[in-house]
Scaffold this active site. Structure first.
Site, short mmCIF file in Angstrom:
data_model
loop_
_atom_site.label_atom_id
_atom_site.label_comp_id
_atom_site.label_asym_id
_atom_site.label_seq_id
_atom_site.Cartn_x
_atom_site.Cartn_y
_atom_site.Cartn_z
N SER A 4 0.83 -1.21 0.00
CA SER A 4 0.00 0.00 0.00
C SER A 4 0.85 1.25 0.00
O SER A 4 0.39 2.32 -0.38
CB SER A 4 -0.88 0.05 1.26
OG SER A 4 -1.71 -1.06 1.32
N HIS A 9 -2.70 -3.82 -6.32
CA HIS A 9 -3.15 -3.37 -4.99
C HIS A 9 -4.62 -3.71 -4.80
O HIS A 9 -5.50 -3.05 -5.36
CB HIS A 9 -2.89 -1.87 -4.84
CG HIS A 9 -3.16 -1.36 -3.46
ND1 HIS A 9 -3.91 -0.23 -3.20
CD2 HIS A 9 -2.77 -1.84 -2.25
CE1 HIS A 9 -3.96 -0.05 -1.89
NE2 HIS A 9 -3.29 -0.99 -1.30
N GLU A 53 -5.88 -1.74 -8.05
CA GLU A 53 -5.02 -0.75 -8.69
C GLU A 53 -3.82 -1.49 -9.30
O GLU A 53 -3.14 -2.24 -8.59
CB GLU A 53 -4.55 0.30 -7.68
CG GLU A 53 -5.69 1.17 -7.17
CD GLU A 53 -5.28 2.15 -6.07
OE1 GLU A 53 -5.87 3.24 -6.01
OE2 GLU A 53 -4.39 1.80 -5.25
N ASN A 87 -5.69 5.62 -1.82
CA ASN A 87 -5.19 6.03 -0.51
C ASN A 87 -4.75 7.49 -0.50
O ASN A 87 -4.75 8.14 0.55
CB ASN A 87 -4.06 5.11 -0.05
CG ASN A 87 -4.60 3.77 0.41
OD1 ASN A 87 -5.81 3.63 0.64
ND2 ASN A 87 -3.75 2.78 0.52
N1 NAD Z 1 -4.88 -5.07 5.46
C1 NAD Z 1 -5.24 -4.22 4.52
O1 NAD Z 1 -6.27 -3.55 4.61
C2 NAD Z 1 -4.39 -4.07 3.28
C3 NAD Z 1 -4.97 -3.52 2.12
C4 NAD Z 1 -4.19 -3.43 0.96
C5 NAD Z 1 -2.87 -3.84 0.98
N2 NAD Z 1 -2.33 -4.37 2.13
C6 NAD Z 1 -0.93 -4.83 2.08
O2 NAD Z 1 -0.94 -6.26 1.97
C7 NAD Z 1 0.21 -6.80 2.63
C8 NAD Z 1 -0.23 -7.81 3.69
O3 NAD Z 1 -1.08 -7.18 4.60
P1 NAD Z 1 -2.06 -8.02 5.56
O4 NAD Z 1 -2.98 -7.05 6.17
O5 NAD Z 1 -2.61 -9.21 4.83
O6 NAD Z 1 -1.01 -8.53 6.65
P2 NAD Z 1 -1.15 -9.77 7.65
O7 NAD Z 1 -0.28 -9.44 8.80
O8 NAD Z 1 -2.58 -10.13 7.90
O9 NAD Z 1 -0.51 -10.99 6.82
C9 NAD Z 1 0.83 -11.04 6.44
C10 NAD Z 1 1.24 -12.52 6.35
O10 NAD Z 1 2.53 -12.58 5.76
C11 NAD Z 1 3.30 -13.55 6.46
N3 NAD Z 1 4.70 -13.17 6.26
C12 NAD Z 1 5.40 -12.15 6.85
N4 NAD Z 1 6.64 -12.10 6.36
C13 NAD Z 1 6.76 -13.12 5.46
C14 NAD Z 1 7.79 -13.55 4.59
N5 NAD Z 1 8.98 -12.97 4.59
N6 NAD Z 1 7.53 -14.60 3.76
C15 NAD Z 1 6.32 -15.23 3.77
N7 NAD Z 1 5.30 -14.83 4.55
C16 NAD Z 1 5.52 -13.79 5.38
C17 NAD Z 1 2.82 -13.46 7.90
O11 NAD Z 1 3.09 -14.68 8.57
C18 NAD Z 1 1.33 -13.22 7.69
O12 NAD Z 1 0.59 -14.42 7.64
C19 NAD Z 1 0.99 -5.60 3.17
O13 NAD Z 1 1.95 -5.25 2.22
C20 NAD Z 1 -0.09 -4.54 3.29
O14 NAD Z 1 0.43 -3.23 3.24
C21 NAD Z 1 -3.06 -4.50 3.27
#
Ligand code: NAD
Length: 375
Positions: free
Chosen positions: A119, A140, A152, A190
């Site tokens: 993001s 995204h 996106e 965003n």
């Molecule tokens: N949550 C949201 O609303 C949202 C929206 C759009 C984008 N994002 C982006 O998506 C991504 C994930 O966010 P999320 O909310 O799902 O996070 P989350 O914490 O729910 O999940 C992340 C997962 O990645 C795993 N992980 C961490 N490091 C790792 C690695 N090196 N290799 C393999 N697995 C690994 C963790 O164990 C976890 O299960 C981020 O980049 C975030 O910015 C999040």
């Protein structure tokens, strides 16, 4: 043609949703996560999400079973060699994302595409950490990925047209509306969403009540008011996003970090997750007498921000409107809203706010050249 193979790394909130999206669309999905527990529970967590759809009558049991059968959890990213497209949704930090892309780089077919769901990080910087920058792009998704229509598609200057076309085709094939955008802070949604929260905070600091501001936006057709939305997402998450964008945009006063948001986080009243927020657990009240002026002020600042992005090029007015409707469930995009209110009235609103702005906000309401030029 063989069914496409999609890799998903990171099976948290976003990765699981993304895996579900592609498996539901008939792709074979290979998923992995660093955490053994996340790998072990991934299938049952997707099953639970699909079961809710079966319960609601939106999915047949048979479709649920075939969707789950398309998902394979693998131990390591190296097992993703057959993937046409790998999407990473791991922790939001450059180093682990770059290390992961390096690992994937070594095993994927040369034409395979590497996508990040970041993001806030620069897609270009991540691409430069790989040996295939031309096959790296951003996809995204919005939360929850199965429900939110928008994706996106982020291109950095070296992304190849063929890689963008492949990622677009696969994502549209999974039922999403794909809007292309440049690799700029906050992409479209965003960034353009900032004034929805920021101007609501400005109104709060001017003495309006949160319940009234939310009620004014509900009366203007928005599904949720800004404070209810902050309470839902978490004031801490909102503050981090606001600070990140402010810094990326050279602390321009359009991205001002309001003290009322910082105080809310300091007090620990983050919203639903802590049981108390700006408004939560209370509902918004009835619309106040000046509801119309409140909504006009917020929509004028939304239009000014959208126009500033438009002026940077590479994205159309219609794309920005669609992105905000689908990414934030807005009833209309910022340009459609400004046109409905009348552009002269919107510009006059901004001019009056700029004239009255206190020193730390001077420049916040300055009409952007692109809004000035809008006919
Ligand atoms: N949550 C949201 O609303 C949202 C929206 C759009 C984008 N994002 C982006 O998506 C991504 C994930 O966010 P999320 O909310 O799902 O996070 P989350 O914490 O729910 O999940 C992340 C997962 O990645 C795993 N992980 C961490 N490091 C790792 C690695 N090196 N290799 C393999 N697995 C690994 C963790 O164990 C976890 O299960 C981020 O980049 C975030 O910015 C999040």
């Amino acid at each position: 043609m063989a069914e496409p193979v999609i890799g998903v790394v990171g099976l948290g909130a976003m990765g699981l949703g993304i895996a579900q999206v592609f498996a539901s669309a008939g792709c074979r999905v290979l998923g992995t996560d660093l955490s053994e527990e996340s790998r072990a529970t991934a299938a049952s967590r997707i099953a639970a999400s699909l079961d809710r759809r079966v319960g609601d009558g939106k999915l047949t049991r048979e479709a649920r079973d075939t969707t789950l059968a398309r998902l394979e959890v693998v131990e390591r990213p190296e097992a993703m060699a057959p993937a046409d497209l790998v999407i990473e949704a791991i922790v939001e930090a450059m180093e682990p994302k770059a290390a992961l892309f390096g690992q994937l780089d070594a095993v994927l077919a040369p034409e395979a595409v590497l996508a990040t769901n970041t993001s806030s990080l620069s897609v270009g910087a991540l691409a430069r950490a790989t040996a295939r920058p031309e096959r790296v792009l951003g996809l995204h998704f919005f939360n929850p990925a199965p429900a939110m229509k928008l994706v996106e598609l982020v291109a950095h200057p070296a992304t190849a047209t063929a890689a963008l076309a492949r990622a677009r085709a696969l994502t549209e094939g999974a039922g999403k509306t794909v809007i292309a955008c440049a690799d700029r802070p906050g992409f479209i949604v965003n960034r353009c969403a900032r004034p929805f929260y920021g101007e609501a905070l400005a109104l709060l600091e001017d003495g309006h009540r949160a319940a009234e501001i939310d009620a004014a936006m509900l009366a203007a057709g928005y599904r949720m008011g800004p404070f209810s939305l902050i309470d839902l997402i978490g004031a801490d998450i909102n503050l981090a996003a606001t600070r990140g964008l402010a810094e990326a945009m050279g602390n321009h006063p359009r991205y001002h970090v309001f003290a009322s948001l910082e105080r809310q986080v300091e007090a620990g009243d983050l919203g639903r997750k802590t049981g108390r927020g700006f408004l939560f657990p209370d509902p918004p009240g009835p619309p106040p007498e000046d509801a119309e002026a409140i909504a006009l002020r917020i929509e004028a600042t939304l239009a000014n921000e959208a126009a500033s992005l438009l002026g940077e090029g590479g994205v159309s007015e219609a794309d920005i409107d669609t992105a905000l409707r689908l990414g934030l469930n807005f009833p209309r995009g910022p340009f459609a809203a400004a046109r409905a209110r009348g552009l002269p009235r919107v510009r006059a609103t901004l001019a009056a706010l700029e004239a009255a702005a206190p020193a730390e906000l001077k420049g916040r309401y300055q009409i952007t050249p692109a809004l000035e030029a809008l006919a």
